[in-house]
Structure formats: C-alpha cells, structure tokens
Design an enzyme around this catalytic site. Sequence first.
Site, PDB file in Angstrom:
ATOM      1  N   PRO A  91      -5.545 -11.010   8.306  1.00 45.67           N
ATOM      2  CA  PRO A  91      -6.270 -10.720   9.542  1.00 45.67           C
ATOM      3  C   PRO A  91      -6.429  -9.203   9.705  1.00 45.67           C
ATOM      4  CG  PRO A  91      -3.998 -11.352  10.009  1.00 45.67           C
ATOM      5  CD  PRO A  91      -4.206 -11.571   8.540  1.00 45.67           C
ATOM      6  N   LYS A 132      11.824 -16.902  -8.004  1.00 45.47           N
ATOM      7  CA  LYS A 132      11.325 -15.813  -8.846  1.00 45.47           C
ATOM      8  C   LYS A 132      10.464 -16.373  -9.985  1.00 45.47           C
ATOM      9  CE  LYS A 132      12.944 -11.930 -11.531  1.00 45.47           C
ATOM     10  NZ  LYS A 132      14.021 -11.429 -12.351  1.00 45.47           N
ATOM     11  N   ASN A 190       0.853  -1.188   0.000  1.00 46.18           N
ATOM     12  CA  ASN A 190       0.000   0.000   0.000  1.00 46.18           C
ATOM     13  C   ASN A 190       0.886   1.233   0.000  1.00 46.18           C
ATOM     14  OD1 ASN A 190      -2.512  -1.222   0.161  1.00 46.18           O
ATOM     15  ND2 ASN A 190      -2.497  -1.299   2.382  1.00 46.18           N
ATOM     16  N   LYS A 212     -15.604  -2.026  13.717  1.00 48.73           N
ATOM     17  CA  LYS A 212     -14.425  -2.583  14.392  1.00 48.73           C
ATOM     18  C   LYS A 212     -14.534  -2.444  15.910  1.00 48.73           C
ATOM     19  CE  LYS A 212     -11.497  -1.932  10.350  1.00 48.73           C
ATOM     20  NZ  LYS A 212     -10.161  -2.096   9.799  1.00 48.73           N
ATOM     21  N   ASP A 250      -5.135  -5.632   2.757  1.00 44.66           N
ATOM     22  CA  ASP A 250      -6.272  -6.455   3.159  1.00 44.66           C
ATOM     23  C   ASP A 250      -6.134  -7.892   2.655  1.00 44.66           C
ATOM     24  OD1 ASP A 250      -7.588  -4.479   4.582  1.00 44.66           O
ATOM     25  OD2 ASP A 250      -8.507  -3.635   2.775  1.00 44.66           O
TER      26      ASP A 250
HETATM   27  N1  CTP Z   1      -6.392  -2.273   9.864  1.00 42.46           N
HETATM   28  C1  CTP Z   1      -5.769  -3.315  10.496  1.00 42.46           C
HETATM   29  N2  CTP Z   1      -5.637  -4.517   9.854  1.00 42.46           N
HETATM   30  C2  CTP Z   1      -6.120  -4.694   8.612  1.00 42.46           C
HETATM   31  C3  CTP Z   1      -6.747  -3.614   7.952  1.00 42.46           C
HETATM   32  C4  CTP Z   1      -6.872  -2.416   8.606  1.00 42.46           C
HETATM   33  O1  CTP Z   1      -5.340  -3.166  11.633  1.00 42.46           O
HETATM   34  N3  CTP Z   1      -5.962  -5.865   8.016  1.00 42.46           N
HETATM   35  C5  CTP Z   1      -6.555  -1.004  10.589  1.00 42.46           C
HETATM   36  C6  CTP Z   1      -5.755   0.134  10.034  1.00 42.46           C
HETATM   37  O2  CTP Z   1      -4.489   0.234  10.664  1.00 42.46           O
HETATM   38  C7  CTP Z   1      -6.638   1.334  10.363  1.00 42.46           C
HETATM   39  C8  CTP Z   1      -8.036   0.779  10.279  1.00 42.46           C
HETATM   40  O3  CTP Z   1      -7.893  -0.636  10.454  1.00 42.46           O
HETATM   41  O4  CTP Z   1      -6.475   1.751  11.696  1.00 42.46           O
HETATM   42  C9  CTP Z   1      -8.767   1.043   9.018  1.00 42.46           C
HETATM   43  O5  CTP Z   1      -8.014   0.631   7.940  1.00 42.46           O
HETATM   44  P1  CTP Z   1      -8.598   0.648   6.456  1.00 42.46           P
HETATM   45  O6  CTP Z   1      -7.660  -0.032   5.554  1.00 42.46           O
HETATM   46  O7  CTP Z   1      -9.028   2.027   6.119  1.00 42.46           O
HETATM   47  O8  CTP Z   1      -9.896  -0.195   6.698  1.00 42.46           O
HETATM   48  P2  CTP Z   1     -10.390  -1.542   6.154  1.00 42.46           P
HETATM   49  O9  CTP Z   1     -11.066  -2.227   7.281  1.00 42.46           O
HETATM   50  O10 CTP Z   1      -9.312  -2.297   5.463  1.00 42.46           O
HETATM   51  O11 CTP Z   1     -11.496  -1.046   5.153  1.00 42.46           O
HETATM   52  P3  CTP Z   1     -11.467  -0.776   3.560  1.00 42.46           P
HETATM   53  O12 CTP Z   1     -10.129  -1.175   3.044  1.00 42.46           O
HETATM   54  O13 CTP Z   1     -12.586  -1.614   3.072  1.00 42.46           O
HETATM   55  O14 CTP Z   1     -11.750   0.698   3.433  1.00 42.46           O
END
Ligand code: CTP
Length: 396
Positions: A305, A289, A210, A341, A279
């Site tokens: 997770p 590779k 990301n 959450k 995610d």
């Molecule tokens: N977060 C986390 N673990 C994940 C995904 C997200 O701890 N696997 C945490 C991030 O550090 C942040 C919050 O959740 O504090 C929101 O992250 P975001 O990526 O915006 O949310 P998602 O739940 O992944 O939602 P989406 O990608 O659908 O917007």
Amino acid sequence: MGELKGKKIILGVTGGVAAYKAAELTRLLVKAGASVHVVLTEGGAHFVTPVTFQALSGHRVWADLWDPRMGNNMAHIDLSRDADLIVVAPATADVMARLAQGQCDDLLTTLCLARDCPLLVAPAMNRQMWEHPATQRSVAQLVGDGVTVLGPDAGEQACGEVGYGRMLEPEVLYEALAAHFQPKRLAGRKVVITAGPTFEAIDPVRGITNSSSGKMGYALARVCAQAGAEVVLVSGPVALPTPYGVARVDVASAQQMHAAVFANLDAADVFIGVAAVADYRPADAAEHKLKKSGEAMTLSLVPNPDILADVAALPNAPFCVGFAAESRDLDTYAEGKRRNKKVPMIVGNLVQDALGSDDNQVVIYDAAGRHPVPRGAKDALALRIVEHLGRLLVAA
Ligand code: CTP
C-alpha cells in the site's frame, strides 16, 4: 543559523565525564555568534580546566559564589540578569536533584534560582543513576517547573554500561539550543511521521529492504517536538535513539507501517512520510528458511500500500508532507509525486547527495513552486522544513 547570534548564554558545566563535550558546545555556540559565559562547578573543574573554556568563549570563567571580581559580590544576580538562556551540560544526577529541590549552595544553582530566563539541562550519568526513581522524580519535578530536559541519549557509557544516560552530542545540543529560540510553530499540533526503511520478509532470515538510515525522519521528529508538537514516530528498523519527547512505534514491513500510521492518525494535524517504504513485498513469506537448490529462483512480488497516498486520500486528511528521493530530474519527479499523491508539500532530494550522510541538499515543492534550501546538516534542514511547514499550516 542566525537564531543564536547575539544571544547571551550561561553554560553550567558540572562534574561528569561529558564535561569535555561542553568545550565543543562552547565552540559551536561562539561560532554561531552567541556570547557564552561558563560557570564551572567544583566537580566540573575536575574534568576540564577553566583555561579551556576561557580560551574557547573569550570570557572569564565563573566558579565561585563569592568571586571578588564582581564588584557588588552578586555574581548570581549580575550574570543571570540579561541572560537569554541557562543551559547545564553536562547535568549530573546531583545537580538535577539540587535544582529540583530549589537548593542554591553554589554559584550555578544560585544562578538557576535567581534567573529570569529559560533553563535547559542535558543529563549525563550512568544508566542506573538515570533510571533510579530519585533521578526520575527530579526530572519530573524539573519538567513540571518548566525546565527543558534535553536527552539523555542511549549508547555506550564511559563506565562500560550500555543504555540511557549519555549526554547528547554537542552538535545535537547546539541544534536544540538553536531550536529553543525558534517560535513554537507547531504548539498544540499532533504530527505523525514515518522514518527509516521497511523490511519485507522472504523467509525468517531474509528480506527485501531499502537503503535508509532514518536520520532525516528522526531529525524531523526531534525538531517537530521542539517546535511544540505531539509527535508519533512510526519507524522501520534503524539504529538510532528515540528523540526526546517523541513517542516511537517500531515496525518492520510496509503493511505494519501502514497499520501503525492509521492506528495513530486520530486527531493528527500533520502527516510526514519520510520512510523509504518498499514498493513491493514477496507474495508469500516462507515459514521456514529457504534452502538453496542450485536452480534459478523466481520471487513473486505484490505491491505494498502507498501510505502517504492513502493518508492524503482520507476525507479529513491531515496536512500531508511527502519526500521524494530521486536519482535524476528532481523537479519533474518530485512535483509529479506531489500532484499524483495529492499532497500540498513534497521535500525532494537527489539520492547521490544524501544517503546515510549527515548532510543533504533539498528542495521544497508546494503550490507556490519550488523553494531550494541551502545545503546543511539534516538537523538544520529539518528546522528549515518545519519552518516552511509552519507557514503553510497557518495559511491552510
Ligand atoms: N511512500 C509511502 N508508501 C509507499 C511508498 C512511498 O508512504 N508505499 C511515501 C514515502 O514515505 C515518501 C513518498 O511516498 O514520502 C515518496 O516515496 P517514493 O518511494 O520516492 O515514491 P514512490 O511513490 O514509491 O515512487 P517511485 O518509487 O516510483 O519513485
């Protein structure tokens, strides 16, 4: 920031190349409404002239213990009498050794000994000098004596070396001084923070990641430490130095980040998830590779997770703070994430406002509603976020 308005700050400038950065620090402090009185050592005057500091601070510069301008010949007493803080920036290895010994053979060291206010030092020296056991002894002694050591930073040095020893940038020192006047809102608290991106391997040389510079998470880690917390920073791959006083654990993937967070959660009071966690990850990372075949390729992904949700679901969960970076409908998505959450506080921002830049605009969401924070540097925002967090912790 209003913390520095009307504060009397003595700025000691000793003989290091970084003395030129003290000029910018003076400007920032004066702009914030502080009254800055510069004490230039003989060494410092080799690098920057008194005229520069006089012009920037609007006050005459002090250099001599026996300065005849002071009627009673007691510059060391009069200058430090109503000072709110003394900061030595840059602080050479020599001045740190002399301060650690309690020597007072010039105006600056005498002022430091005759003071009744906090002393902060910002070391600036060559890597080997910083790493030398003698300097480390001085640092330990100063810390033991209640002196705050700000930095040093890592990076390229004027001598051509690369490593720890660079003075913190004036903006960072400025934030640290502002933070110094902040109450120790998180004293006695343990805070675990995730920051940066995660990297999910496809094969040994490729992966999914990301965009995240890690700046916001690192700024929060720094401010939490300055607010008195014990801070563990679980960091994805970023090119940032570890903030002073912060314990850093480096990870790459979301699974590693999850494991490192849970390994450090013991006795944690607060968890702040700032990391841009991927995610999904490839179902199987190839051992070798992958070679191109010219054919279309399908990558099979499995969900990672959710670290924040898993921490928040623990029976005795720490106070959880999440971040929501959205490209639209910030209120709906950020507040939705807070509820889904099950975390008490979410910091939301629009991604187009923020990525990689030093500035950002955020809105804090909690049970009481939305609280917009004025646009600012990530360090300044971190201060506001920690202020808000401190208030909710007291009320929790
Ligand atoms: N977060 C986390 N673990 C994940 C995904 C997200 O701890 N696997 C945490 C991030 O550090 C942040 C919050 O959740 O504090 C929101 O992250 P975001 O990526 O915006 O949310 P998602 O739940 O992944 O939602 P989406 O990608 O659908 O917007």
